[in-house]
Write an enzyme that holds these catalytic residues in place. Sequence first.
Site, PDB file in Angstrom:
ATOM      1  N   CYS A  44       1.307  -1.548  -0.421  1.00  0.00           N
ATOM      2  CA  CYS A  44      -0.113   0.494   0.398  1.00  0.00           C
ATOM      3  C   CYS A  44       1.173   1.243   0.443  1.00  0.00           C
ATOM      4  CB  CYS A  44      -0.741   0.181   1.135  1.00  0.00           C
ATOM      5  SG  CYS A  44      -2.102  -1.064   1.553  1.00  0.00           S
ATOM      6  N   ARG A  69       3.082  -0.557  -5.462  1.00  0.00           N
ATOM      7  CA  ARG A  69       2.954  -1.017  -4.040  1.00  0.00           C
ATOM      8  C   ARG A  69       1.567  -1.552  -3.662  1.00  0.00           C
ATOM      9  NH1 ARG A  69       6.752   1.937  -0.515  1.00  0.00           N
ATOM     10  NH2 ARG A  69       5.625   1.324   0.905  1.00  0.00           N
ATOM     11  N   TRP A 116      -3.407  -2.694  -1.513  1.00  0.00           N
ATOM     12  CA  TRP A 116      -2.579  -4.253  -2.001  1.00  0.00           C
ATOM     13  C   TRP A 116      -3.934  -4.885  -0.936  1.00  0.00           C
ATOM     14  CZ3 TRP A 116      -1.370  -8.579   0.331  1.00  0.00           C
ATOM     15  CH2 TRP A 116      -0.928  -9.492  -0.731  1.00  0.00           C
ATOM     16  N   ASN A 142      -1.167   2.154   5.752  1.00  0.00           N
ATOM     17  CA  ASN A 142      -0.389   1.194   4.691  1.00  0.00           C
ATOM     18  C   ASN A 142       0.030   0.423   6.604  1.00  0.00           C
ATOM     19  OD1 ASN A 142       1.012  -0.293   3.676  1.00  0.00           O
ATOM     20  ND2 ASN A 142       2.801   1.324   4.052  1.00  0.00           N
ATOM     21  N   GLY A 143      -0.519  -0.369   6.364  1.00  0.00           N
ATOM     22  CA  GLY A 143       0.366  -1.729   7.031  1.00  0.00           C
ATOM     23  C   GLY A 143      -0.956  -2.887   7.690  1.00  0.00           C
ATOM     24  N   GLU A 520      11.895 -19.480 -13.787  1.00  0.00           N
ATOM     25  CA  GLU A 520      11.629 -18.519 -14.407  1.00  0.00           C
ATOM     26  C   GLU A 520      10.998 -18.232 -15.376  1.00  0.00           C
ATOM     27  OE1 GLU A 520      12.184 -15.950 -12.222  1.00  0.00           O
ATOM     28  OE2 GLU A 520      11.809 -14.438 -13.660  1.00  0.00           O
ATOM     29  N   LYS A 524       6.607 -16.166 -14.595  1.00  0.00           N
ATOM     30  CA  LYS A 524       6.894 -14.849 -15.687  1.00  0.00           C
ATOM     31  C   LYS A 524       5.624 -15.282 -16.302  1.00  0.00           C
ATOM     32  CE  LYS A 524       9.874 -12.283 -14.060  1.00  0.00           C
ATOM     33  NZ  LYS A 524       9.983 -12.995 -12.419  1.00  0.00           N
ATOM     34  N   GLU A 527       2.222 -14.700 -14.332  1.00  0.00           N
ATOM     35  CA  GLU A 527       2.511 -13.946 -13.154  1.00  0.00           C
ATOM     36  C   GLU A 527       2.291 -12.865 -14.383  1.00  0.00           C
ATOM     37  OE1 GLU A 527       6.447 -12.605 -12.031  1.00  0.00           O
ATOM     38  OE2 GLU A 527       5.791 -11.192 -10.527  1.00  0.00           O
ATOM     39  N   HIS A 543       8.144 -38.769 -15.938  1.00  0.00           N
ATOM     40  CA  HIS A 543       7.126 -39.235 -15.477  1.00  0.00           C
ATOM     41  C   HIS A 543       5.388 -38.432 -15.000  1.00  0.00           C
ATOM     42  CE1 HIS A 543      10.836 -41.370 -14.126  1.00  0.00           C
ATOM     43  NE2 HIS A 543      11.712 -40.798 -14.952  1.00  0.00           N
ATOM     44  N   LYS A 642       4.668  -5.773  -5.276  1.00  0.00           N
ATOM     45  CA  LYS A 642       5.600  -5.615  -5.371  1.00  0.00           C
ATOM     46  C   LYS A 642       6.446  -6.132  -3.890  1.00  0.00           C
ATOM     47  CE  LYS A 642       9.712  -5.128  -7.538  1.00  0.00           C
ATOM     48  NZ  LYS A 642       9.691  -5.954  -8.271  1.00  0.00           N
TER      49      LYS A 642
HETATM   50  C1  F6R Z   1       8.189 -12.711  -9.826  1.00  0.00           C
HETATM   51  C2  F6R Z   1       8.863 -12.328  -8.535  1.00  0.00           C
HETATM   52  C3  F6R Z   1       8.183 -12.260  -6.839  1.00  0.00           C
HETATM   53  C4  F6R Z   1       8.785 -11.955  -6.366  1.00  0.00           C
HETATM   54  C5  F6R Z   1       8.978 -12.584  -4.791  1.00  0.00           C
HETATM   55  C6  F6R Z   1      10.675 -12.440  -4.055  1.00  0.00           C
HETATM   56  O1  F6R Z   1       8.827 -12.182 -11.021  1.00  0.00           O
HETATM   57  O2  F6R Z   1       8.746 -10.975  -8.536  1.00  0.00           O
HETATM   58  O3  F6R Z   1       8.931 -13.798  -6.876  1.00  0.00           O
HETATM   59  O4  F6R Z   1      10.360 -12.473  -6.750  1.00  0.00           O
HETATM   60  O5  F6R Z   1       8.444 -12.040  -4.523  1.00  0.00           O
HETATM   61  O6  F6R Z   1      10.545 -10.941  -3.860  1.00  0.00           O
HETATM   62  P1  F6R Z   1      11.839 -10.461  -2.867  1.00  0.00           P
HETATM   63  O7  F6R Z   1      12.884 -10.763  -3.926  1.00  0.00           O
HETATM   64  O8  F6R Z   1      11.721  -8.877  -3.008  1.00  0.00           O
HETATM   65  O9  F6R Z   1      12.106 -10.937  -1.605  1.00  0.00           O
END
Ligand code: F6R
Length: 647
Positions: A44, A69, A116, A142-143, A520, A524, A527, A543, A642
Amino acid sequence: MTATIGQCGVKKETDSHLFFYFCTFLFLFFSLSRITRYDVATMCGIIGYVGTRPAQPILLQGLRRMEYRGYDSAGMAIFDSQGVFVQKHQGNVQKLASSLPSTPMEGRCGIAHTRWATHGIPNDVNAHPHTDCHEQIFCVHNGVIENHTKLRIALMKRGHQFRSDTDSEVLSHLIEEAWRREQSLEDAVAYALKQVKGTYAVVISARDKKDFLIAARQGSPLLFGVCEDHSLVIASDLSAIADETRDIIILEDQEMLIGTQDAWSIRTLTGEKKDRTTQRLLTDLTTVQKNGHPHFMIKEITESSDLLRMSIAREKSTQEIHARVEAQKYRWLHTTRFIAVGCGGMFYNALIASQGFEAIAGIPSKAITGSSFRYDSLIVDEQTTVLFLSQSGETADTIAALRKAKGQGAYTIGITNVMGSTIAREADETFLIAMGPEISVASTKAMFGTIHVLSELIHAVASLRGKNHPEILNALEQIPDQLAEIVAKRKEIADLTKKYLTCSHALVMGRGYEEAAAKEGALKLMEIAYLPAQAFHSGELKHGPLALISDQTFALFSIPKDDVYEKNLSNIEEVKTRQGKVIVLTTKETEEAQGIADDMMIIPKTISLLQPILSMCALQLFAYAFAMHKGYPIDQPRHLAKSVTVE
Ligand code: F6R
């Protein structure tokens, strides 16, 4: 793919960016090191303004800068002589912006929020600001108020009526009640906040208090800037106030700011006055822009090669890591077990770390997610070294794992992008990656920066333990140019994705370090492109996953030309035999691969420890293009934020 472009045109701009990032790190170091704790909750964004100009455009611009955020809902309250104007909506800041008057309202005081959701679904009612029974007090928060249920029940018993399902609303009612008893609004706020357990950054104003704001924090970030005309802007984030001023103060836990149009003061919740002076922010944070790119994600992938180049070439970077490893010689030589911890994408980097530490430094290793580490019964003792990987340094599960590991006597190391973050401050040893602020929710350049620092650490520890691997440092030097080569081919990658847009499922596979890259790639695709995608070790294909091959599926294999290349080709044959569509991501256009792949992406080759930087970059570009074609929001994928600062 072959190297085609020179980066000269971009470099000058990036040099100045890098300078900006370093200055920012310096600034943050000196300022954040004074902060006691950021325990949780950087989700947030909140902002408040009181001053001589209309508040609406200033609040809106601040919300736009903090939108990464959280973007489940947004709201604003503007206070003027007529009363209070409140707009709040489910949806992003743009939705709020379109509901506001096109000619800014007159009010010179206001508060705003981008959310968020943690408590209460994202809807209009749960959007902030929240108010009390009589619509006197307005609050953005925020919190997480941990004792909100108890407080809410008690308040309801005393006749308060709640409108929302949020934890935050209790604050307005607590202040309403306290204001009946206390002389001043600031005393009422202090009294109310003392009843709260958990974390908060709040900005509060009241209908009957003209041009008056109160802000306070505990555990969640909050700072304010003083403009030339003495106006005040209070926000969760530096970027949200940087358009208005560079003279700032970071509030500390238990501190309250009391601000009017032309004056401000700080006191603690217990009433003690604090003398604070502003610090001048040396850098222009407003430069964190897309620089002509349609999204932060592609901007961040694109700038990663130059950032890595400067980071790798940084004078003494290798010597510094070696010196720090040498200084902890006893710990490293007595490490009998190495564990790497991360969440989401960073867990995949943890997989690379564990393979690297075992294969190159010769230490028995394991990778685990933060959420598993918290509750699994792992053997962790004084001879265990635990590495925590986190871009933000604020991921709740990773922090909890760090505290648990420390509690069990382990030697703890953090690799993070954010100086002053909780992980940076709490780990026994922290290595920073200098990749600059990452705004896109999907992490990209921080993934590469982490593998860079990780590989230097593995190199240093291996040397200390008598194993010399000069090839790591040699290969690292080539990485920035190799990354730039891949980025230069993004249009080709984008064209290739078009053939697969009708598929409803993807399998992404690799072996060894490439299993992490495959994971990864799949993450992506899920995501940002909302495409169900699963990643497997290629050896696992028969398998079970093979049953998923159909005309609705494509299989993407990350197979650099290495000593398991032939085995990977056999796995691809297994898919082709079942009429599956296959995309091969590899380092050399061999006849065998050409014969069986529907499409190929050729990337440069490096040593296997570093190859995931290049494969991940190509896979991120693939997912990015997929999401672009589908018209998805990319920088702000649905339901995500994020920094995941809640469990
Ligand atoms: C994927 C992504 C998330 C972060 C995860 C960890 O694209 O961004 O999966 O990798 O939330 O976040 P951090 O690195 O900030 O601990």
